[in-house]
Motif scaffolding. Structure first.
Motif, PDB file in Angstrom:
ATOM      1  N   SER A  97       0.825  -1.217   0.000  1.00  0.00           N
ATOM      2  CA  SER A  97       0.000   0.000   0.000  1.00  0.00           C
ATOM      3  C   SER A  97       0.853   1.259   0.000  1.00  0.00           C
ATOM      4  N   GLU A  98       1.917   1.256   0.781  1.00  0.00           N
ATOM      5  CA  GLU A  98       2.802   2.423   0.817  1.00  0.00           C
ATOM      6  C   GLU A  98       3.491   2.627  -0.531  1.00  0.00           C
TER       7      GLU A  98
ATOM      8  N   ARG B 130       2.370   1.556  -3.449  1.00  0.00           N
ATOM      9  CA  ARG B 130       1.325   1.955  -4.405  1.00  0.00           C
ATOM     10  C   ARG B 130       1.074   3.453  -4.341  1.00  0.00           C
ATOM     11  N   ARG B 131       0.938   3.964  -3.127  1.00  0.00           N
ATOM     12  CA  ARG B 131       0.688   5.398  -2.969  1.00  0.00           C
ATOM     13  C   ARG B 131       1.871   6.231  -3.432  1.00  0.00           C
TER      14      ARG B 131
ATOM     15  N   ARG C 294       2.081   5.871  -7.202  1.00  0.00           N
ATOM     16  CA  ARG C 294       0.794   6.136  -7.874  1.00  0.00           C
ATOM     17  C   ARG C 294       0.470   5.056  -8.904  1.00  0.00           C
TER      18      ARG C 294
ATOM     19  N   ARG D  22      -2.699  -1.321  -7.158  1.00  0.00           N
ATOM     20  CA  ARG D  22      -2.212  -2.324  -6.196  1.00  0.00           C
ATOM     21  C   ARG D  22      -1.770  -3.612  -6.896  1.00  0.00           C
TER      22      ARG D  22
END
Length: 103
Positions: free
Chosen positions: A9-10, A12-13, A16, A19
């Motif tokens: 998740s980190e 992915r963020r 950008r 997932r």
């Protein structure tokens, strides 16, 4: 980033990305594995191209109508994909008609 202890998740963020894209890269053991899968992956649209080509040959060029037809056959993609596919065929069509009538 995974080796540094960051979660999917980190990552992915931060990057950008979707997932699933991050997971696919994280699970790959080599670059060759990623590239091989990308090369062998066909488009969901591919199975509808013969039908579209047949309809084009019969003179049907209305992208909205053709999109409706293949949607009824199970196509789940966007109308825009159909329009993009048809564009080169539709662009050459007037030239073909002119050559036929100028004989």
């Amino acid at each position: 980033m995974l080796a540094d202890g960051e979660s999917i998740s980190e990552i992915r963020r931060a990057l950008r990305l979707d997932r699933k894209t991050v997971q696919r890269f994280a699970r790959a053991e080599s670059l060759d594995e990623l590239l091989a899968k990308a090369r062998n992956r066909g488009s969901l649209f591919d199975r509808f191209k013969p039908c579209l080509n047949e309809r084009l040959d019969a003179g049907h060029t209305d992208a909205a109508r053709l999109s409706e037809e293949i949607t009824a056959m199970g196509y789940r993609g966007s109308d825009k994909t159909v329009r993009r596919y048809l564009h080169p065929f539709r662009a050459t069509r007037p030239a073909q008609l002119l050559s036929i009538f100028s004989r």
